[in-house]
Design an enzyme around this catalytic site. Structure first.
Site, mmCIF file in Angstrom:
data_model
loop_
_atom_site.group_PDB
_atom_site.id
_atom_site.type_symbol
_atom_site.label_atom_id
_atom_site.label_comp_id
_atom_site.label_asym_id
_atom_site.label_seq_id
_atom_site.Cartn_x
_atom_site.Cartn_y
_atom_site.Cartn_z
ATOM 1 N N THR A 1 31.693 63.229 48.413
ATOM 2 C CA THR A 1 31.821 62.244 49.511
ATOM 3 C C THR A 1 32.407 62.958 50.736
ATOM 4 O OG1 THR A 1 34.024 61.586 48.709
ATOM 5 C CG2 THR A 1 32.157 60.263 47.942
ATOM 6 N N HIS A 47 47.873 73.724 60.584
ATOM 7 C CA HIS A 47 48.108 75.079 61.101
ATOM 8 C C HIS A 47 49.279 75.102 62.073
ATOM 9 C CE1 HIS A 47 44.363 77.524 59.892
ATOM 10 N NE2 HIS A 47 44.528 76.526 59.056
ATOM 11 N N ASP A 48 49.493 73.986 62.790
ATOM 12 C CA ASP A 48 50.648 73.948 63.674
ATOM 13 C C ASP A 48 51.932 73.996 62.855
ATOM 14 O OD1 ASP A 48 52.152 73.827 65.969
ATOM 15 O OD2 ASP A 48 52.098 71.643 66.109
ATOM 16 N N ASN A 81 42.662 81.153 62.408
ATOM 17 C CA ASN A 81 42.533 80.232 63.529
ATOM 18 C C ASN A 81 41.148 80.258 64.153
ATOM 19 O OD1 ASN A 81 44.759 78.701 63.908
ATOM 20 N ND2 ASN A 81 45.780 80.146 65.267
ATOM 21 N N GLY A 120 56.856 75.755 62.373
ATOM 22 C CA GLY A 120 57.135 74.329 62.542
ATOM 23 C C GLY A 120 56.155 73.624 63.471
ATOM 24 N N THR A 135 39.220 66.678 51.337
ATOM 25 C CA THR A 135 38.287 65.608 51.025
ATOM 26 C C THR A 135 37.353 65.336 52.213
ATOM 27 O OG1 THR A 135 38.099 63.278 50.360
ATOM 28 C CG2 THR A 135 39.958 63.815 51.735
ATOM 29 N N ASP A 178 39.003 60.147 50.581
ATOM 30 C CA ASP A 178 39.197 59.460 49.304
ATOM 31 C C ASP A 178 39.724 60.456 48.265
ATOM 32 O OD1 ASP A 178 37.055 61.070 48.671
ATOM 33 O OD2 ASP A 178 35.584 59.447 48.605
ATOM 34 N N ASP A 235 34.255 68.773 50.332
ATOM 35 C CA ASP A 235 34.128 67.763 49.268
ATOM 36 C C ASP A 235 32.634 67.538 49.061
ATOM 37 O OD1 ASP A 235 33.754 65.426 47.823
ATOM 38 O OD2 ASP A 235 35.283 64.281 48.897
ATOM 39 N N PRO A 251 48.087 79.949 54.499
ATOM 40 C CA PRO A 251 47.506 80.374 53.221
ATOM 41 C C PRO A 251 46.040 80.759 53.378
ATOM 42 C CG PRO A 251 48.292 78.080 53.134
ATOM 43 C CD PRO A 251 48.460 78.541 54.530
HETATM 44 C C1 HEM Z 1 46.616 74.814 50.409
HETATM 45 C C2 HEM Z 1 46.220 75.813 51.156
HETATM 46 C C3 HEM Z 1 45.054 75.729 52.097
HETATM 47 C C4 HEM Z 1 44.117 76.693 52.274
HETATM 48 C C5 HEM Z 1 44.047 78.034 51.573
HETATM 49 C C6 HEM Z 1 43.171 76.189 53.232
HETATM 50 C C7 HEM Z 1 42.083 76.885 53.688
HETATM 51 C C8 HEM Z 1 41.045 76.336 54.407
HETATM 52 C C9 HEM Z 1 39.822 77.014 54.743
HETATM 53 C C10 HEM Z 1 39.500 78.462 54.412
HETATM 54 C C11 HEM Z 1 39.044 76.133 55.391
HETATM 55 C C12 HEM Z 1 37.630 76.382 55.922
HETATM 56 C C13 HEM Z 1 37.667 76.874 57.344
HETATM 57 C C14 HEM Z 1 36.290 77.290 57.795
HETATM 58 O O1 HEM Z 1 35.654 78.085 57.099
HETATM 59 O O2 HEM Z 1 35.848 76.826 58.853
HETATM 60 C C15 HEM Z 1 39.771 74.896 55.494
HETATM 61 C C16 HEM Z 1 39.294 73.768 56.104
HETATM 62 C C17 HEM Z 1 40.048 72.631 56.263
HETATM 63 N N1 HEM Z 1 41.375 72.475 55.932
HETATM 64 FE FE1 HEM Z 1 42.454 73.665 54.738
HETATM 65 N N2 HEM Z 1 43.550 74.950 53.627
HETATM 66 C C18 HEM Z 1 44.704 74.620 52.968
HETATM 67 C C19 HEM Z 1 45.440 73.462 53.125
HETATM 68 C C20 HEM Z 1 45.132 72.477 54.034
HETATM 69 C C21 HEM Z 1 46.027 71.406 54.412
HETATM 70 C C22 HEM Z 1 47.446 71.228 53.890
HETATM 71 C C23 HEM Z 1 45.355 70.630 55.312
HETATM 72 C C24 HEM Z 1 45.818 69.398 56.046
HETATM 73 C C25 HEM Z 1 46.772 68.595 55.634
HETATM 74 C C26 HEM Z 1 44.036 71.206 55.458
HETATM 75 C C27 HEM Z 1 43.022 70.670 56.198
HETATM 76 C C28 HEM Z 1 41.754 71.214 56.307
HETATM 77 C C29 HEM Z 1 40.620 70.511 56.869
HETATM 78 C C30 HEM Z 1 40.606 69.060 57.336
HETATM 79 C C31 HEM Z 1 39.551 71.411 56.855
HETATM 80 C C32 HEM Z 1 38.135 71.176 57.396
HETATM 81 C C33 HEM Z 1 38.114 71.659 58.832
HETATM 82 C C34 HEM Z 1 36.801 71.418 59.536
HETATM 83 O O3 HEM Z 1 35.915 70.726 59.065
HETATM 84 O O4 HEM Z 1 36.681 71.976 60.631
HETATM 85 N N3 HEM Z 1 43.944 72.339 54.696
HETATM 86 N N4 HEM Z 1 40.996 75.054 54.896
HETATM 87 C C1 LIG Z 2 39.593 78.622 68.380
HETATM 88 C C2 LIG Z 2 40.126 79.877 68.960
HETATM 89 O O1 LIG Z 2 40.919 79.871 69.863
HETATM 90 N N1 LIG Z 2 39.674 80.983 68.418
HETATM 91 C C3 LIG Z 2 40.113 82.284 68.865
HETATM 92 C C4 LIG Z 2 40.583 83.073 67.663
HETATM 93 O O2 LIG Z 2 40.862 84.396 68.032
HETATM 94 C C5 LIG Z 2 39.762 85.091 68.601
HETATM 95 C C6 LIG Z 2 40.173 86.539 68.772
HETATM 96 O O3 LIG Z 2 41.201 86.682 69.692
HETATM 97 C C7 LIG Z 2 39.360 84.431 69.904
HETATM 98 O O4 LIG Z 2 38.260 85.113 70.469
HETATM 99 C C8 LIG Z 2 38.983 82.993 69.595
HETATM 100 O O5 LIG Z 2 38.694 82.332 70.797
#
Ligand code: HEM
Ligand SMILES: CC(=O)N[C@H]1CO[C@H](CO)[C@@H](O)[C@@H]1O
Ligand SMILES: *[C@@H]1O[C@H](CO)[C@@H](O)[C@H](O)[C@H]1NC(C)=O
Ligand SMILES: *[C@@H]1O[C@H](CO)[C@@H](O)[C@H](O)[C@H]1NC(C)=O
Length: 322
Positions: free
Chosen positions: A245, A73-74, A97, A79, A198, A250, A242, A167
């Protein structure tokens, strides 16, 4: 004879000299290097950050996916400049976020490096290093790399920019591809980076579009049934991205996609879209995935970085220096 030998050198010297003169200093400096802090005033920075992150993951394994996602996200918004860490009003106000977590780990690592070498280590580099450590730990040391460093912290953080750049799980492959392309990342890199799913969790709201109003027929039936139970309307439950696993870094994520076990629409479509299914297939091989993932993480880590004297080194990762 002597003249003939000297001449090409003279020409070469002139060419080199004019390149040095004509290249703006910013461009010469605008490069990350491995081990930046070893030669820039904080030789212990990387080891301090690594052990802070390892400790935090040992205390709470959810920190690993949390930190990996913060890095994404950063970099994808403006960038890799730690804009994701700034407190509201900022990127944190954008809907994607709201489920980010792991910020306290960055703060702990920052506090520890500040004690040893104040004002030297950027929050942006801590974010990048923490992502690598998270992958190294969850892969059992099988996926690890030298993280190029030397980033500086940015001076903007905008919710609108985050909303536009990040995205969505319901975006099409074409939309996601163009959001990565806007940061200079290819469709092949996008697929490899999606392999980050994963590990980690998603909330019901991230995939409820696949359950109602109509059940997505590409979702494998047993998984669909369990998700319907998990996610009554309005549910705040979470489940593993995932499903086979969930805590291991993986290649299972890619094999899942091939059998209808991708959780998000954006995961499942990598398999159903002809522009990405070949890359899914290639990444089912662990070594191929590991190689692709590492090079793609380094590429993503280079997106629009600030170096040299650009930006600042924040004292507090949550706030711009006043
Ligand atoms: C390709 C487009 C991508 C989309 C649409 C997307 C979207 C999402 C969404 C919706 C979640 C679930 C958030 C939640 O409900 O709490 C998620 C989780 C996650 N995303 Fe993505 N993501 C994308 C690409 C990436 C990329 C490139 C990375 C890192 C290189 C990444 C790393 C992660 C990780 C590690 C989680 C799990 C976070 C957790 O357990 O708190 N994602 N992503
Ligand atoms: C993790 C985080 O900072 N979440 C923020 C996302 O935006 C809402 C709305 O402004 C905040 O209340 C959350 O703290
Ligand atoms: C959470 O999931 C469980 C099934 O694991 C389900 O019984 C429960 O109703 C869900 N709770 C909420 C608030 O959605
Ligand atoms: C959903 O769950 C998260 C973490 O478990 C919690 O922080 C949040 O407040 C919950 N939101 C709602 C609306 O219940």
């Amino acid at each position: 004879m002597g003249k003939l030998l000297v001449r090409p050198y003279v020409i070469l010297l002139l060419v080199v000299a004019s390149l040095v003169v004509l290249t703006p200093p910013g461009l010469i400096e605008a490069q990350l290097v491995n081990g930046f802090y070893a030669s820039h005033g904080c030789p212990k920075a990387e080891s301090i950050i690594k052990s802070a992150v390892i400790t935090a993951i040992q205390q709470n394994s959810a920190n690993a996916p949390g930190l990996l996602r913060i890095f994404f996200h950063d970099c994808i918004v403006n960038g890799c400049d730690a804009s994701v860490l700034i407190d509201s009003p900022s990127e944190k106000d954008a809907i994607p976020n709201q489920t980010l977590h792991g910020f306290a780990v960055i703060d702990t690592a920052k506090a520890q490096v500040e004690e040893v070498c104040p004002g030297i280590v950027s929050c942006a580099d801590i974010v990048a290093l923490a992502a690598e450590t998270s992958v190294a730990i969850t892969s059992g040391g099988r996926v690890s790399w030298e993280v190029p460093t030397g980033r500086r912290d940015g001076l903007v953080s905008s919710a609108a920019a985050a909303l536009a750049a990040i995205p969505r799980p319901t975006d099409t492959v074409a939309t996601i591809t163009s959001k990565f392309a806007a940061r200079g990342l290819s469709v092949e890199q996008m697929v490899a980076l999606s392999g980050a799913h994963t590990i980690g969790l998603a909330h019901c709201s991230a995939f409820s579009n696949r359950l109602s109003p109509t059940l997505d027929s590409t979702l494998a039936s047993p998984l669909a049934q369990s998700l319907l139970t998990l996610c009554p309307s309005g549910s705040n439950n979470t489940t593993n991205l995932d499903v086979t696993t969930p805590t291991k870094f993986d290649a299972a994520y890619f094999r899942n996609l091939q059998v209808g076990l991708g959780l998000l629409t954006s995961d499942a479509e990598l398999q159903s879209d002809g522009s990405t299914s070949g890359f899914v297939s290639a990444n089912t091989n662990f070594n191929t995935f590991a190689t692709n993932f590492i090079s793609s993480m380094i590429a993503m880590g280079n997106v629009e970085v600030l170096t040299g004297t650009a930006g600042q080194i924040r004292a507090n990762c949550h706030q711009f220096n006043s």
